[in-house]
Design a protein around this motif. Sequence first.
Motif, PDB file in Angstrom:
ATOM      1  N   GLU A   1       0.821  -1.205   0.000  1.00  0.00           N
ATOM      2  CA  GLU A   1       0.000   0.000   0.000  1.00  0.00           C
ATOM      3  C   GLU A   1       0.860   1.262   0.000  1.00  0.00           C
ATOM      4  OE1 GLU A   1       0.304  -2.385   2.428  1.00  0.00           O
ATOM      5  OE2 GLU A   1      -0.729  -1.712   4.248  1.00  0.00           O
ATOM      6  N   ASP A   2       0.218   2.350  -0.374  1.00  0.00           N
ATOM      7  CA  ASP A   2       0.891   3.644  -0.377  1.00  0.00           C
ATOM      8  C   ASP A   2       0.797   4.227   1.030  1.00  0.00           C
ATOM      9  OD1 ASP A   2       1.928   6.108  -0.794  1.00  0.00           O
ATOM     10  OD2 ASP A   2       0.242   6.858  -2.013  1.00  0.00           O
ATOM     11  N   LEU A   3       1.915   4.320   1.712  1.00  0.00           N
ATOM     12  CA  LEU A   3       1.902   4.840   3.083  1.00  0.00           C
ATOM     13  C   LEU A   3       2.125   6.348   3.109  1.00  0.00           C
ATOM     14  CD1 LEU A   3       3.996   2.063   4.910  1.00  0.00           C
ATOM     15  CD2 LEU A   3       1.515   2.266   4.769  1.00  0.00           C
ATOM     16  N   GLY A   4       2.239   6.945   1.936  1.00  0.00           N
ATOM     17  CA  GLY A   4       2.463   8.386   1.892  1.00  0.00           C
ATOM     18  C   GLY A   4       3.904   8.749   2.215  1.00  0.00           C
ATOM     19  N   VAL A   5       4.788   7.796   2.029  1.00  0.00           N
ATOM     20  CA  VAL A   5       6.209   8.046   2.267  1.00  0.00           C
ATOM     21  C   VAL A   5       6.991   7.221   1.248  1.00  0.00           C
ATOM     22  CG1 VAL A   5       6.228   6.264   4.066  1.00  0.00           C
ATOM     23  CG2 VAL A   5       8.083   7.919   3.971  1.00  0.00           C
ATOM     24  N   GLU A   6       8.023   7.820   0.690  1.00  0.00           N
ATOM     25  CA  GLU A   6       8.810   7.110  -0.322  1.00  0.00           C
ATOM     26  C   GLU A   6       9.539   5.924   0.311  1.00  0.00           C
ATOM     27  OE1 GLU A   6      12.653   7.704  -3.088  1.00  0.00           O
ATOM     28  OE2 GLU A   6      11.532   9.555  -2.641  1.00  0.00           O
ATOM     29  N   LYS A   7       9.468   4.766  -0.374  1.00  0.00           N
ATOM     30  CA  LYS A   7      10.111   3.575   0.170  1.00  0.00           C
ATOM     31  C   LYS A   7      11.464   3.354  -0.501  1.00  0.00           C
ATOM     32  CE  LYS A   7       5.758   1.866  -0.191  1.00  0.00           C
ATOM     33  NZ  LYS A   7       4.764   0.952  -0.692  1.00  0.00           N
ATOM     34  N   VAL A   8      12.447   3.019   0.282  1.00  0.00           N
ATOM     35  CA  VAL A   8      13.751   2.627  -0.257  1.00  0.00           C
ATOM     36  C   VAL A   8      13.929   1.155   0.089  1.00  0.00           C
ATOM     37  CG1 VAL A   8      16.231   3.035  -0.209  1.00  0.00           C
ATOM     38  CG2 VAL A   8      14.637   4.960   0.140  1.00  0.00           C
ATOM     39  N   ILE A   9      13.880   0.322  -0.944  1.00  0.00           N
ATOM     40  CA  ILE A   9      13.893  -1.127  -0.739  1.00  0.00           C
ATOM     41  C   ILE A   9      15.313  -1.672  -0.916  1.00  0.00           C
ATOM     42  CG2 ILE A   9      12.799  -3.315  -1.438  1.00  0.00           C
ATOM     43  CD1 ILE A   9      10.662  -1.311  -0.788  1.00  0.00           C
ATOM     44  N   PHE A  10      15.698  -2.556  -0.038  1.00  0.00           N
ATOM     45  CA  PHE A  10      17.006  -3.196  -0.180  1.00  0.00           C
ATOM     46  C   PHE A  10      16.831  -4.696   0.044  1.00  0.00           C
ATOM     47  CE2 PHE A  10      17.362  -3.744   4.360  1.00  0.00           C
ATOM     48  CZ  PHE A  10      16.678  -2.652   4.874  1.00  0.00           C
ATOM     49  N   ASN A  11      17.878  -5.467  -0.262  1.00  0.00           N
ATOM     50  CA  ASN A  11      17.789  -6.915  -0.013  1.00  0.00           C
ATOM     51  C   ASN A  11      18.940  -7.363   0.876  1.00  0.00           C
ATOM     52  OD1 ASN A  11      20.108  -7.530  -1.608  1.00  0.00           O
ATOM     53  ND2 ASN A  11      18.831  -7.385  -3.449  1.00  0.00           N
TER      54      ASN A  11
END
Length: 358
Positions: free
Chosen positions: A66-76
């Motif tokens: 979902e869109d939490l209204g904050v930009e997500k930075v995804i890592f693994n």
Amino acid sequence: MNQERLNVVLREMEKQNIPQIVVSDPASIFYLTGKWIHPGERMLALYLNVNGDKRLFINELFPVHEDLGVEKVIFNDTQDAVEILSRYVEAGKPLGVDKNWPARFLLRLMELKSNCKFVIGSNIIDRVRMRKDPREIELMRQSSRINDLAVGKLIELIPQKYTEKKMGQILLEIYEELGAEGCSFDPIIAYGANAADPHHTPGNFTVREGDCVIIDIGCVKDSYCSDITRTVFYKKVSDEAAKIYNIVLEANKRAIDTVKPGVRFCDIDAAARNYIEKAGYGKYFTHRTGHSIGIEVHELGDVSAANTDRVEPGMIFSIEPGIYIPGIVGVRIEDLVVVTEDGCEVLTGYDKNLTVIE
Ligand SMILES: [Mn+2]
């Protein structure tokens, strides 16, 4: 993001001169985003800057669709999560970090951002979380309502002579039936002398005639915690135990009567403690009078002699004086209160007069 809560947090950051913080406590991230993320040992961080910059750093194993209204930075798992986070941290400015952020993340970030001044940042959100909004207060009422019913059901079961441990297991079923998500902490069920240990772990003990029974339980309902303690007696009560009970009860009531905006936490503690001391049992009241509670069962804001902060409307905490005579008896009576404009509302509704179970 809950914009209202975020704005209060950003204002508090400005007030405390901490222009940027790394929020890592899942409860605080839930408070701000409405989303629980339990990352285990992986890094989870919400970066906030008073300039409006905000980013959520999250391992791809815990996808948030979902869109939490904050930009997500995804890592693994093969990437250096702290290094990625460090790219967004403003150099040379104070940086607040959570009180519980693991050293393996913190030390690495301190190395990468050696020109930042690192300070405890979680006090900012923890302070904001102390003042519950009307929606939260309603959720706390509902959680306490379920807990009232649960404690009543457990007290009714005392004559069945289940072990303390079994009572704890039955409680889980009771919460399930009542629609709670589970326990807010490991339940304390203590018979007789076991009750003299405030943090007794339920064991294979059964109740005997004349025992006090401490039941200290809490549930989680819609992510909000409840907490109640009731002490009852099985079959009979000695004069000494009845006397102790009524002293604790009066201490509980006196502390509750003290609660209103502007009163210091230590004054509330003193109301209970002074009464117990005057009655001659001061050295047997071994813990603080209470703790703040909300999304977590213990939150910032102790009701203790050491806390000189003043209470404000919306704050919710426990009032739980006790007297513990080693080897003999323990009595604790705990209610939750929410501070109102001119006093307090008691969230706990279960009867607390001296009760002997037949
Ligand atoms: Mn408590």
